[in-house]
Structures are given as C-alpha cells and as structure tokens.
Design a protein around this motif. Structure first.
Motif, mmCIF file in Angstrom:
data_model
loop_
_atom_site.group_PDB
_atom_site.id
_atom_site.type_symbol
_atom_site.label_atom_id
_atom_site.label_comp_id
_atom_site.label_asym_id
_atom_site.label_seq_id
_atom_site.Cartn_x
_atom_site.Cartn_y
_atom_site.Cartn_z
ATOM 1 N N GLU A 50 0.856 -1.171 0.008
ATOM 2 C CA GLU A 50 -0.122 -0.123 0.229
ATOM 3 C C GLU A 50 0.836 1.258 -0.093
ATOM 4 O O GLU A 50 0.586 2.159 -0.744
ATOM 5 N N GLU A 51 1.848 1.439 0.949
ATOM 6 C CA GLU A 51 2.442 2.591 0.971
ATOM 7 C C GLU A 51 3.797 2.843 0.127
ATOM 8 O O GLU A 51 4.093 3.926 -0.241
ATOM 9 N N MET A 52 4.015 1.678 -0.541
ATOM 10 C CA MET A 52 5.313 1.811 -1.440
ATOM 11 C C MET A 52 4.848 1.682 -2.953
ATOM 12 O O MET A 52 5.768 1.944 -3.587
ATOM 13 N N LYS A 53 3.401 1.697 -2.918
ATOM 14 C CA LYS A 53 2.881 1.679 -4.391
ATOM 15 C C LYS A 53 3.477 0.416 -5.352
ATOM 16 O O LYS A 53 3.815 0.748 -6.515
ATOM 17 N N ILE A 54 3.555 -0.507 -4.612
ATOM 18 C CA ILE A 54 4.143 -1.702 -5.486
ATOM 19 C C ILE A 54 3.064 -2.349 -5.924
ATOM 20 O O ILE A 54 1.879 -2.480 -5.477
ATOM 21 N N PRO A 55 3.210 -2.705 -7.366
ATOM 22 C CA PRO A 55 1.996 -3.483 -7.951
ATOM 23 C C PRO A 55 1.582 -4.594 -7.115
ATOM 24 O O PRO A 55 2.401 -5.499 -6.550
ATOM 25 N N GLU A 56 -0.031 -4.665 -7.314
ATOM 26 C CA GLU A 56 -0.464 -5.813 -6.437
ATOM 27 C C GLU A 56 0.120 -7.069 -7.052
ATOM 28 O O GLU A 56 0.126 -7.380 -8.016
ATOM 29 N N PRO A 57 0.361 -8.271 -6.205
ATOM 30 C CA PRO A 57 0.944 -9.265 -6.475
ATOM 31 C C PRO A 57 -0.335 -9.949 -7.479
ATOM 32 O O PRO A 57 -1.441 -9.970 -7.271
ATOM 33 N N ARG A 58 0.103 -10.747 -8.518
ATOM 34 C CA ARG A 58 -0.986 -11.418 -9.477
ATOM 35 C C ARG A 58 -1.418 -12.827 -8.620
ATOM 36 O O ARG A 58 -2.630 -13.172 -9.031
ATOM 37 N N TYR A 59 -0.334 -13.320 -7.961
ATOM 38 C CA TYR A 59 -0.600 -14.447 -7.122
ATOM 39 C C TYR A 59 -0.255 -14.249 -5.738
ATOM 40 O O TYR A 59 0.574 -13.753 -5.435
#
Length: 357
Positions: A50-59
C-alpha cells in the motif's frame, strides 16, 4: 520479455519495489509478482504494498506458519504451477528466505533462467537457514547480482568464475529504495519528533528461540533503559509472544511493527541501531548510524571491516557493558560500500541484454 518476481518477506518487498519501478519506465517488459505469503501480518506485508505503491501481486500463495521443510515444499509446488502457466523468460528472486530457494528450484527444474539479486553473501555459519538458502540459490542461478565486491570475491573463491554463470556487480538495490523513499518517510503515531532513541529490532530464531540468549539481550537492554538511555522497539509479534509467555518485562518503549516509511523515519531520528536483522544493518549505514548486531556472524562483513558495525556476543554476562561501550559512535558512509543507488537500472539492463545472447 516476461519476468516472474517471487517475494515473501519484508526486505524482499523493499528490494522488489525499486526493480518494479524501473520496469514501469520501460516498454515491452511484463512483470508477474508472486507473493508467497511468508510474512502474513498486515503490518509486515500488505502495508508495504500500500504505502510503497508496489504493483499488487498477481498471485498470493498465503503459505506461512509452517516448519522450513513444509513451507519450502508447498512453495515449490505452487510456484512450479505458476511457472508452467506463465512461461516467463526470467524468474527473479531476492535474498535468502524460503521463498527465494523455492522460487529458484521451481524455475530451474523447468529450464527457466534464474536471477538472484543479493547473490554472493556469506556469513559462513551453516546453522543459519538463510546461509543454506543463499548458497543453494547461487548454485542454480544463471545470473548473480552481487551488491558488493566482497560478494563477488566470495563467489570467485567458491569457483564460480569457471562456471557458466554471469556474475554482475550491481550494487545494493536496497540503497535505491532507501534514497527514493527517504523523501516519503512518515512519523509513527505517538513518536516524539524531538527524541533520538536507540532503535532496537530482534526477530531472528537464533535469538528468540534460545531463551537464555533472549533473556541476556532483554536484561542488557532493560539495564540501558534503567540508566537513562531512551530505546524504542518495533516488536515482532512472535518475539512479543515469547517474552509474554516467559513472564518477562520490557522496561522501555515498544510499538507495533511499522511500515517501511515509518522505519525510515525511526532510522533518521535514532541515535544508533541495535538489531539482529540483516537488512537493517545496511540501512543503519545508509542513514549514517552506528549498528550493533546481536549475532555471532554477519553476511555484511564489509560493515564490520569498516568499523561501522560491531558483532555482539549475546552469551556474554557483560552484554550491557559491551553495548554501552559502543553507544553514540559516529560513522562515515561516504565510501559507497553499496554503490550509488542505480542498481535497479543495472539489473534490468543485464536481464534484457542476457536474454538477447
């Protein structure tokens, strides 16, 4: 080009964020993130996305709370299924966790190229599960991204120079993240901005599962607190449960686990670091803070050699005196032990170029 990235623990989220951000700047590269679920507490996992704006895991495999063998086996099985479905050009793994070795094994058995970020590190302590994981992952990787010259020399000493594998001195990708997110750090709730406490973290099994070691550490830290030193401990839930079960007390401030941006704030404000973490040893250096490492060995030997980190034998009855002797030390990090914050671009360039060979 398609890259599958396997992550599962806090340091891996931090490292992967920099490479994902670099991938986002380029055309023609698809990244598939697989989160094994190894760290499942919200404050230790989801908050980082959430806070680091990492793309959500696909799995999200949600594999946790198991013994090493069961955890590694289940991860291997699930990641293999994903590899068969996604058929990537590269599998990228970070560091030395069960997620790391499981991902590497799954890909290698399917003849998918493996890239190990943070390769070549050695503590030379085979009692550490992390040491076993990093050695085995290096052995089956196709490209080894080394954060330091020491790491490169470790691989050369083990005969990697004669193997069909690319060794790349990339610098430390965690430094990329520290530089980027330092501008976005935030103060944890309830923390006095005018204080400069000693930052404490303890979570490794070698300390928490050995009750005498843990009691020695706690007694020493409590002793410092009683003498007027200000300490703050974002305490791992597992460590807290062990301490509570034993009926021990903590005579200084403990807070819930914090996100990465809050940890950066604590690093910025603290007077020094006392830890058994691998990643925090480096982060202390990034923030010009002296570090005391509550372990018998470290994979970051260059920190010790440059007198910015000291290993502390926690079995010593004089532990408090050892800790006090190093308080308020000043360090110089201008020698760039871990590069200059351009590791992600270096890594991605190598992956693209290697794919063309």
């Amino acid at each position: 080009m398609k890259i599958v990235t396997v992550i599962g623990a806090r340091p891996q989220f931090i490292k992967a964020s920099s490479l994902s951000r670099e991938i986002g700047k380029r055309q023609g590269i698809d990244e598939v993130i697989v989160h094994t679920g190894q760290h499942f507490d919200k404050n230790m996992s989801h908050i980082f996305f959430e806070e680091m704006k990492i793309p959500e895991p696909r799995y999200n495999l949600n594999i946790n709370s198991l013994n090493h063998g069961a955890m590694t086996g289940r991860m291997l099985e699930e990641i293999e299924s994903i590899m068969l479905k996604e058929t990537p050009d590269w599998l990228v793994v970070y560091g030395d966790t069960n997620s790391t070795i499981s991902g590497a094994l799954a890909a290698k058995k399917l003849h998918i190229k493996v890239a190990h970020v943070e390769a070549g590190l050695r503590s030379f302590d085979m009692r550490m599960p992390e040491e076993v994981n990093r050695i085995l992952t290096d052995q089956i990787s196709d490209i080894l991204f080394c954060p330091t010259e020491v790491a490169v020399k470790n691989l050369e000493a083990e005969g990697f120079g004669g193997k069909k594998v690319k060794i790349s001195l990339s610098g430390d990708i965690m430094f990329d993240s520290a530089l980027y997110y330092r501008q976005k750090m935030k103060r944890p709730e309830g923390i006095d901005p005018n204080q400069t406490p000693i930052l404490v973290t303890i979570h490794r099994q070698e300390n928490t599962d050995d009750l005498q070691r843990l009691k020695n550490i706690l007694d020493a830290l409590n002793g410092l607190a009683k003498e007027g030193e200000k300490l703050i401990w974002p305490i791992h839930p597992r460590t807290r449960k062990i301490i509570e079960k034993q009926g021990w007390t903590i005579d200084f401030d403990c807070i819930a686990p914090v996100g990465y941006l809050e940890m950066l704030y604590l690093l910025e404000k603290c007077s020094m670091v006392i830890t058994d973490s691998g990643g925090l040893q480096k982060e202390a250096y990034f923030f010009n803070k002296y570090c005391l490492t509550l372990r018998d060995s470290t994979e970051w030997v260059e920190l010790v050699e440059n007198d910015v980190n000291s290993l502390i034998n926690v079995t010593e009855p004089q532990l408090k005196e050892r800790l006090r002797a190093y308080l308020n030390q000043k360090i110089d990090n201008s020698n760039y032990l871990y590069g200059k914050g351009q590791s992600a671009a270096h890594i991605l360039d190598d992956l693209v170029n290697y794919s063309k060979e």
